[in-house]
Structure formats: structure tokens, C-alpha cells
Design an enzyme around this catalytic site. Structure first.
Site, PDB file in Angstrom:
ATOM      1  N   VAL A   4       0.867  -1.170   0.000  1.00 59.60           N
ATOM      2  CA  VAL A   4       0.000   0.000   0.000  1.00 59.60           C
ATOM      3  C   VAL A   4       0.906   1.222   0.000  1.00 59.60           C
ATOM      4  O   VAL A   4       2.028   1.178   0.498  1.00 59.60           O
ATOM      5  CB  VAL A   4      -0.981   0.020   1.200  1.00 59.60           C
ATOM      6  CG1 VAL A   4      -2.027  -1.067   1.050  1.00 59.60           C
ATOM      7  CG2 VAL A   4      -0.246  -0.124   2.515  1.00 59.60           C
ATOM      8  N   SER A   5       0.421   2.315  -0.563  1.00 59.47           N
ATOM      9  CA  SER A   5       1.270   3.478  -0.776  1.00 59.47           C
ATOM     10  C   SER A   5       1.547   4.297   0.474  1.00 59.47           C
ATOM     11  O   SER A   5       2.575   4.939   0.582  1.00 59.47           O
ATOM     12  CB  SER A   5       0.654   4.388  -1.836  1.00 59.47           C
ATOM     13  OG  SER A   5       0.580   3.686  -3.049  1.00 59.47           O
ATOM     14  N   THR A   6       0.623   4.308   1.420  1.00 56.69           N
ATOM     15  CA  THR A   6       0.821   5.114   2.619  1.00 56.69           C
ATOM     16  C   THR A   6       0.493   4.309   3.859  1.00 56.69           C
ATOM     17  O   THR A   6      -0.177   3.278   3.786  1.00 56.69           O
ATOM     18  CB  THR A   6      -0.077   6.370   2.609  1.00 56.69           C
ATOM     19  OG1 THR A   6      -1.440   5.957   2.700  1.00 56.69           O
ATOM     20  CG2 THR A   6       0.136   7.205   1.360  1.00 56.69           C
ATOM     21  N   GLN A  12      -3.284   3.716   4.434  1.00 57.81           N
ATOM     22  CA  GLN A  12      -4.026   2.724   3.660  1.00 57.81           C
ATOM     23  C   GLN A  12      -3.943   1.370   4.350  1.00 57.81           C
ATOM     24  O   GLN A  12      -2.953   1.037   5.004  1.00 57.81           O
ATOM     25  CB  GLN A  12      -3.489   2.632   2.240  1.00 57.81           C
ATOM     26  CG  GLN A  12      -3.774   3.875   1.431  1.00 57.81           C
ATOM     27  CD  GLN A  12      -3.210   3.774   0.025  1.00 57.81           C
ATOM     28  OE1 GLN A  12      -2.164   3.173  -0.194  1.00 57.81           O
ATOM     29  NE2 GLN A  12      -3.904   4.379  -0.913  1.00 57.81           N
TER      30      GLN A  12
END
Length: 188
Positions: free
Chosen positions: A9-11, A14
Site C-alpha cells: 500500500v502506498s501510505t 491505507q
């Protein structure tokens, strides 16, 4: 022969559970989870997953974009896996490099994606060249005009405003105000 999952996941905000649930349902014995942008060169969980994998294992991802930062990076990872005798499965795209059809499909997708990337780059260069030919330049529009710099100097010289207040007035950062005040002194 182990089936290993990789989720990204990007962050930190998330939640990877959607990916991990799918990977568990696909029979992954161990799942490595990454909380990082795909554009980052260093992704520790991917490095750990690649180190963990052995000849005959399968790396499973929900989608190819979870694995690679770019088409070239994805191709590099897939080639490394193939050289080490490790299969790759991308569940939502139906890619399974344990089969000849899956390997062929993966390479076709990679080639099409690389071609698309090259077309985008070419169109961008053509658009920039056309804009330059019409006298336009790219880049940001500067917030501090000569008039605003004079106003900022006047506010600063009056001693009634802090640099932060001046920056807030013009919607810029304090370093921007300092830079313009400094450059104006150099011109005087």
C-alpha cells in the site's frame, strides 16, 4: 515449493487487508507487507520477500502494479525471478509464469506497457517542443512579482511585520521571502 505473497500500500494510512485477504485465499504461506510508494527505490519488504524465495517457489501479488515501480522495474524483477527459478502470479490479471501461456502473456503485457510509456514520452517531448516554438516556457509561475517583492521589502523595512507575516500575506514560504529580500539587496 512455497507460495509467498507480497502486498503493498502506498501510505501508512491505507489498509493492506484487502490484498492480504486475497493472498491468503490464494494459498500464500507467508505474506510480506509493504507500506511505501511504488516509486521508492528501496522497498524493504520486497527485498525481504525476494531474499526469502527459493528455486521452485512462487511469488504471488494481487496486481502487477503492486510489485513494480515502472514497466522496466517490473520486467527486471520478473527476469530476476525467472533466472532464480521462481514463478510469478498476478491474480487479478490472471498471469501465472509457471505456464508457457502465462509467461508469454506477461511478456506481451510488459512490451505493450513499455511501448505505451515510450509513446507518452514522445508525445510529451513533441508537445514541449511545439510550446517552445510558440515562445512558451514550462515550469512554475512565480508568485513573487517585482511589485510584490517591493511591497515585501517595504513591509520588512517598516519593522511592523515578521517575515512569517509577510510570507503569509503573499502565500509563500519564509525562505522565499528571505531569498527575494537578499536578492533585492544584491541589486541595490
Amino acid at each position: 515449493m512455497a507460495t509467498i505473497g507480497y502486498a503493498r500500500v502506498s501510505t501508512r494510512d491505507q489498509n493492506p487487508e484487502g490484498q492480504t485477504d486475497v493472498l491468503e485465499a490464494a494459498g500464500c504461506e507467508k505474506i510480506f507487507v509493504e507500506h511505501a510508494s511504488g516509486t521508492l527505490a528501496k522497498r524493504p519488504a520486497l527485498t525481504d520477500a525476494l531474499s526469502y524465495l527459493r528455486d521452485g517457489d512462487t511469488l504471488v501479488v494481487t496486481k502487477l502494479d503492486r510489485l513494480g515501480r515502472s514497466v522496466r522495474n517490473l520486467k527486471h524483477v520478473a527476469d530476476e525471478l525467472q533466472q532464480r527459478g521462481i514463478a510469478l502470479k498476478a491474480l487479478s490479471q490472471g498471469i501465472d509464469t509457471t505456464t508457457p501461456g502465462g509467461r508469454s502473456f506477461f511478456h506481451m503485457l510488459a512490451a505493450i506497457a513499455e511501448f505505451e510509456h515510450d509513446l507518452i514520452v514522445e508525445r510529451t517531448h513533441d508537445g514541449l517542443a511545439a510550446a517552445r516554438a510558440r515562445g512558451r516556457k514550462g515550469g512554475p509561475k512565480f508568485k513573487m512579482t517585482a511589485n510584490k517583492i517591493r511591497q515585501a521589502r517595504s513591509m520588512y523595512d517598516s519593522g511592523n511585520h515578521t517575515v512569517q507575516e509577510i510570507a503569509d500575506t503573499f502565500g509563500v514560504s519564509r525562505p522565499t521571502i528571505y531569498r527575494h529580500l537578499q536578492s533585492e539587496l544584491g541589486q541595490a
